[in-house]
Design a protein around this motif. Structure first.
Motif, PDB file in Angstrom:
ATOM      1  N   LEU A   1      -0.909  -2.705  -4.901  1.00 38.70           N
ATOM      2  CA  LEU A   1      -2.396  -2.535  -4.477  1.00 38.70           C
ATOM      3  C   LEU A   1      -3.427  -1.922  -5.790  1.00 38.70           C
ATOM      4  CD1 LEU A   1      -0.362  -1.156  -1.912  1.00 38.70           C
ATOM      5  CD2 LEU A   1      -2.692  -0.423  -1.238  1.00 38.70           C
ATOM      6  N   GLY A   2      -4.524  -2.379  -5.507  1.00 39.68           N
ATOM      7  CA  GLY A   2      -5.526  -2.001  -6.555  1.00 39.68           C
ATOM      8  C   GLY A   2      -6.762  -1.144  -6.214  1.00 39.68           C
ATOM      9  N   ALA A   3      -7.854  -1.387  -7.002  1.00 41.18           N
ATOM     10  CA  ALA A   3      -8.999  -0.537  -6.992  1.00 41.18           C
ATOM     11  C   ALA A   3      -9.527  -0.190  -5.546  1.00 41.18           C
ATOM     12  CB  ALA A   3      -9.986  -0.887  -7.807  1.00 41.18           C
ATOM     13  N   VAL A   4      -9.512  -1.167  -4.859  1.00 44.47           N
ATOM     14  CA  VAL A   4     -10.103  -1.222  -3.321  1.00 44.47           C
ATOM     15  C   VAL A   4      -9.117  -0.738  -2.497  1.00 44.47           C
ATOM     16  CG1 VAL A   4     -11.355  -2.482  -1.500  1.00 44.47           C
ATOM     17  CG2 VAL A   4     -11.970  -2.707  -3.999  1.00 44.47           C
ATOM     18  N   HIS A   5      -9.330   0.309  -1.798  1.00 44.79           N
ATOM     19  CA  HIS A   5      -8.664   0.855  -0.721  1.00 44.79           C
ATOM     20  C   HIS A   5      -9.287   1.422   0.489  1.00 44.79           C
ATOM     21  CE1 HIS A   5      -5.633   3.488   1.241  1.00 44.79           C
ATOM     22  NE2 HIS A   5      -6.385   4.593   1.000  1.00 44.79           N
TER      23      HIS A   5
ATOM     24  N   PRO B   1      -3.789   7.088  -5.958  1.00 41.23           N
ATOM     25  CA  PRO B   1      -2.568   7.909  -5.509  1.00 41.23           C
ATOM     26  C   PRO B   1      -2.013   7.276  -4.076  1.00 41.23           C
ATOM     27  CG  PRO B   1      -4.427   9.247  -5.196  1.00 41.23           C
ATOM     28  CD  PRO B   1      -4.860   8.133  -6.098  1.00 41.23           C
ATOM     29  N   TYR B   2      -2.878   6.378  -3.681  1.00 45.94           N
ATOM     30  CA  TYR B   2      -2.331   5.613  -2.255  1.00 45.94           C
ATOM     31  C   TYR B   2      -1.514   4.466  -2.824  1.00 45.94           C
ATOM     32  CZ  TYR B   2      -6.261   3.079  -4.298  1.00 45.94           C
ATOM     33  OH  TYR B   2      -7.259   2.547  -5.044  1.00 45.94           O
ATOM     34  N   ALA B   3      -1.345   4.043  -4.163  1.00 44.93           N
ATOM     35  CA  ALA B   3      -0.576   2.702  -4.325  1.00 44.93           C
ATOM     36  C   ALA B   3       0.579   3.225  -5.391  1.00 44.93           C
ATOM     37  CB  ALA B   3      -1.806   1.984  -5.254  1.00 44.93           C
ATOM     38  N   LEU B   4       1.657   2.880  -4.748  1.00 48.77           N
ATOM     39  CA  LEU B   4       2.825   3.034  -5.723  1.00 48.77           C
ATOM     40  C   LEU B   4       3.074   1.845  -6.325  1.00 48.77           C
ATOM     41  CD1 LEU B   4       5.447   4.830  -3.124  1.00 48.77           C
ATOM     42  CD2 LEU B   4       4.037   5.742  -4.980  1.00 48.77           C
ATOM     43  N   CYS B   5       3.465   1.950  -7.913  1.00 52.17           N
ATOM     44  CA  CYS B   5       3.495   0.886  -8.909  1.00 52.17           C
ATOM     45  C   CYS B   5       4.941   0.207  -8.613  1.00 52.17           C
ATOM     46  CB  CYS B   5       3.176   1.172 -10.008  1.00 52.17           C
ATOM     47  SG  CYS B   5       3.355  -0.317 -11.197  1.00 52.17           S
ATOM     48  N   PRO B   6       4.765  -1.208  -8.080  1.00 48.39           N
ATOM     49  CA  PRO B   6       6.385  -1.970  -8.147  1.00 48.39           C
ATOM     50  C   PRO B   6       7.037  -1.818  -9.381  1.00 48.39           C
ATOM     51  CG  PRO B   6       4.603  -3.110  -6.949  1.00 48.39           C
ATOM     52  CD  PRO B   6       3.807  -1.897  -7.756  1.00 48.39           C
TER      53      PRO B   6
ATOM     54  N   TRP C   1       7.091  -4.114  11.749  1.00 47.15           N
ATOM     55  CA  TRP C   1       6.061  -4.127  10.586  1.00 47.15           C
ATOM     56  C   TRP C   1       6.206  -3.048   9.710  1.00 47.15           C
ATOM     57  CZ3 TRP C   1       0.520  -2.440  12.742  1.00 47.15           C
ATOM     58  CH2 TRP C   1      -0.478  -2.421  11.893  1.00 47.15           C
ATOM     59  N   LEU C   2       6.559  -3.361   8.560  1.00 44.22           N
ATOM     60  CA  LEU C   2       6.750  -2.233   7.444  1.00 44.22           C
ATOM     61  C   LEU C   2       5.772  -2.246   6.184  1.00 44.22           C
ATOM     62  CD1 LEU C   2      10.784  -3.226   7.115  1.00 44.22           C
ATOM     63  CD2 LEU C   2       9.619  -1.794   8.844  1.00 44.22           C
ATOM     64  N   VAL C   3       5.188  -1.020   6.332  1.00 43.60           N
ATOM     65  CA  VAL C   3       4.240  -1.052   5.036  1.00 43.60           C
ATOM     66  C   VAL C   3       5.061  -0.115   4.006  1.00 43.60           C
ATOM     67  CG1 VAL C   3       2.334   0.395   4.223  1.00 43.60           C
ATOM     68  CG2 VAL C   3       2.098  -0.637   6.478  1.00 43.60           C
ATOM     69  N   LEU C   4       5.102  -0.836   2.774  1.00 43.90           N
ATOM     70  CA  LEU C   4       5.927  -0.532   1.714  1.00 43.90           C
ATOM     71  C   LEU C   4       5.223   0.395   0.590  1.00 43.90           C
ATOM     72  CD1 LEU C   4       7.729  -3.805   1.505  1.00 43.90           C
ATOM     73  CD2 LEU C   4       8.731  -1.838   2.536  1.00 43.90           C
ATOM     74  N   ALA C   5       4.663  -0.090  -0.185  1.00 40.24           N
ATOM     75  CA  ALA C   5       4.096   0.622  -1.348  1.00 40.24           C
ATOM     76  C   ALA C   5       2.761   1.413  -1.325  1.00 40.24           C
ATOM     77  CB  ALA C   5       3.941  -0.415  -2.522  1.00 40.24           C
ATOM     78  N   HIS C   6       2.119   1.273  -0.086  1.00 38.90           N
ATOM     79  CA  HIS C   6       0.871   2.269   0.205  1.00 38.90           C
ATOM     80  C   HIS C   6       1.424   3.433   0.703  1.00 38.90           C
ATOM     81  CE1 HIS C   6      -3.229   1.857   2.432  1.00 38.90           C
ATOM     82  NE2 HIS C   6      -2.981   2.832   2.035  1.00 38.90           N
ATOM     83  N   ASN C   7       1.285   4.509   0.066  1.00 43.46           N
ATOM     84  CA  ASN C   7       1.599   5.697   0.443  1.00 43.46           C
ATOM     85  C   ASN C   7       0.760   7.011  -0.349  1.00 43.46           C
ATOM     86  OD1 ASN C   7       3.217   8.246   0.557  1.00 43.46           O
ATOM     87  ND2 ASN C   7       5.074   6.998   1.372  1.00 43.46           N
TER      88      ASN C   7
END
Length: 380
Positions: free
Chosen positions: A175-179, A134-139, A107-113
């Motif tokens: 990722l978007g506005a809801v975290h 800040p939790y969402a790195l943009c692809p 299970w790999l979480v990628l852009a959520h950091n």
């Protein structure tokens, strides 16, 4: 008919130092454990563990050794998990499960950091008011895509041969506005259309893509702001909206392509499941499906935590892409244990051929037998 597969999620700290963990897997009738090898910050309860009751994972971490040779010269580098036992907690957990004869899905979480997004806000998703998430790195950022691909390769490198039977990619997109985290206090504050507008990334890389597609970035930002602040939450008009969505999907395709290349080079032939949502505008851990996504992966995992009819509709929509559909269901409170058996039967009837249960480490002891019941109901 495809034989249904049932797995459950877990963290490395759930497996390590708990001799009873493999027995819980067998008692629940599970086919595999989906084990986090890279994961975002969390404070996790461990009610089933013999030695601890909480784990404070303070930031995103790679639960494998952080080999600085692989990350040399880069700004985006994952941290190790000093709260987890040993230098390679993910690898040790995989080995423990392999020794017990239990297959593992990585299970790999990628852009959520949150850590890297805080350190490098210009690489984070940024809304139309100039506020970074800040939790969402943009692809859309090349550095982010390179980071995610390297992260995937490093998470899988050197694992026990044959122990990992599949790879599950979470947040392989925007990722978007809801975290969900950090004591979220946003529920109900904005209508759905406003959240859609606030989830459109307006960072420099995304604006450059809009401009290349013929859309003026200043006009697009002004339009998004109007959509985000109107009392009745008007949607983004179709004409600019199609450009905004196409830019997001192109970036997601590029990120996923680089990650898949890294995964398949590291573990050739291992099937890959993509956390995804049939709504093309969806953001978050399961981002909206792009036109290419179903061609690139082997299965789709869709979020089915609500027990209402909407979850079955998501499964039906995902099944139209012609891939196996993995229904992601939580047994955690406040989910009603009396409604869950009918829920998983409905998801199976809607086209799900796999069931992923949440969660083997977080579940309170009185609910543990529920996993076996749900696995049985899904298979029936």
């Amino acid at each position: 008919m495809v034989t249904p597969t049932v797995s459950a999620h877990a963290y490395p700290w759930d497996v390590l130092d708990d001799p009873a963990f493999p027995d819980r897997v067998r008692d629940a009738g599970l086919d595999a454990v989906t084990l986090a090898l890279s994961y975002h910050s969390t404070r996790a309860a461990t009610p089933l563990h013999p030695q601890r009751r909480f784990v404070d994972a303070r930031h995103f971490a790679l639960y494998r050794p952080v080999d600085h040779r692989a990350w040399s010269g880069r700004r985006l580098v994952p941290s190790r998990a000093d709260w987890a036992p040993g230098p390679d907690p993910g690898g040790a957990a995989v080995e423990a499960l392999a020794a017990a004869g239990i297959p593992v899905n990585a299970w790999l979480v990628l852009a959520h950091n949150s850590r890297l997004g805080t350190l490098h806000p210009r690489l984070a998703v940024t809304n139309c008011f100039g506020e970074p998430y800040p939790y969402a790195l943009c692809p859309a950022q090349p550095e982010v895509r390179e980071y995610c691909a390297t992260l995937a390769a490093e998470a899988l490198r050197g694992l026990t041969p044959g122990a990992v039977r599949g790879v599950s990619l979470e947040s392989a997109g925007q990722l978007g506005a809801v975290h969900l985290g950090c004591h979220e206090k946003t529920d109900g504050a904005y209508p759905a259309a406003a959240l859609r507008a606030l989830s459109v990334c307006c960072c420099a890389a995304c604006r450059a893509r809009w401009r290349a597609a013929g859309l003026d970035p200043g006009e697009a930002v002004a339009l998004l702001r109007r959509s985000a602040t109107a009392a009745d939450g008007p949607p983004v008009p179709d004409a600019p909206g199609s450009v905004l969505l196409a830019a997001r999907h192109t970036a997601a395709d590029e990120l996923r392509g680089q990650v898949l290349a890294a995964v398949r080079e590291t573990l050739p032939g291992v099937p890959v499941t993509l956390h995804a949502h049939p709504d093309p505008w969806a953001t978050g851990p399961s981002p909206g499906l792009t036109a290419r996504a179903a061609e690139d992966v082997d299965a789709l995992l869709v979020p089915c935590w609500p027990t209402g009819p909407g979850s079955a509709s998501l499964v039906e929509a995902a099944a139209r892409h012609g891939l196996p559909v993995d229904a992601y269901v939580t047994a955690q409170p406040p989910a009603d244990p009396e409604r869950l058996p009918a829920h998983v039967r409905g998801l199976r009837a809607a086209g799900a051929s796999r069931l992923s249960l949440y969660h083997l480490g977080l579940l309170p002891p009185p609910r543990l037998p529920l996993l076996a019941r749900l696995a049985k109901e899904f298979r029936s």
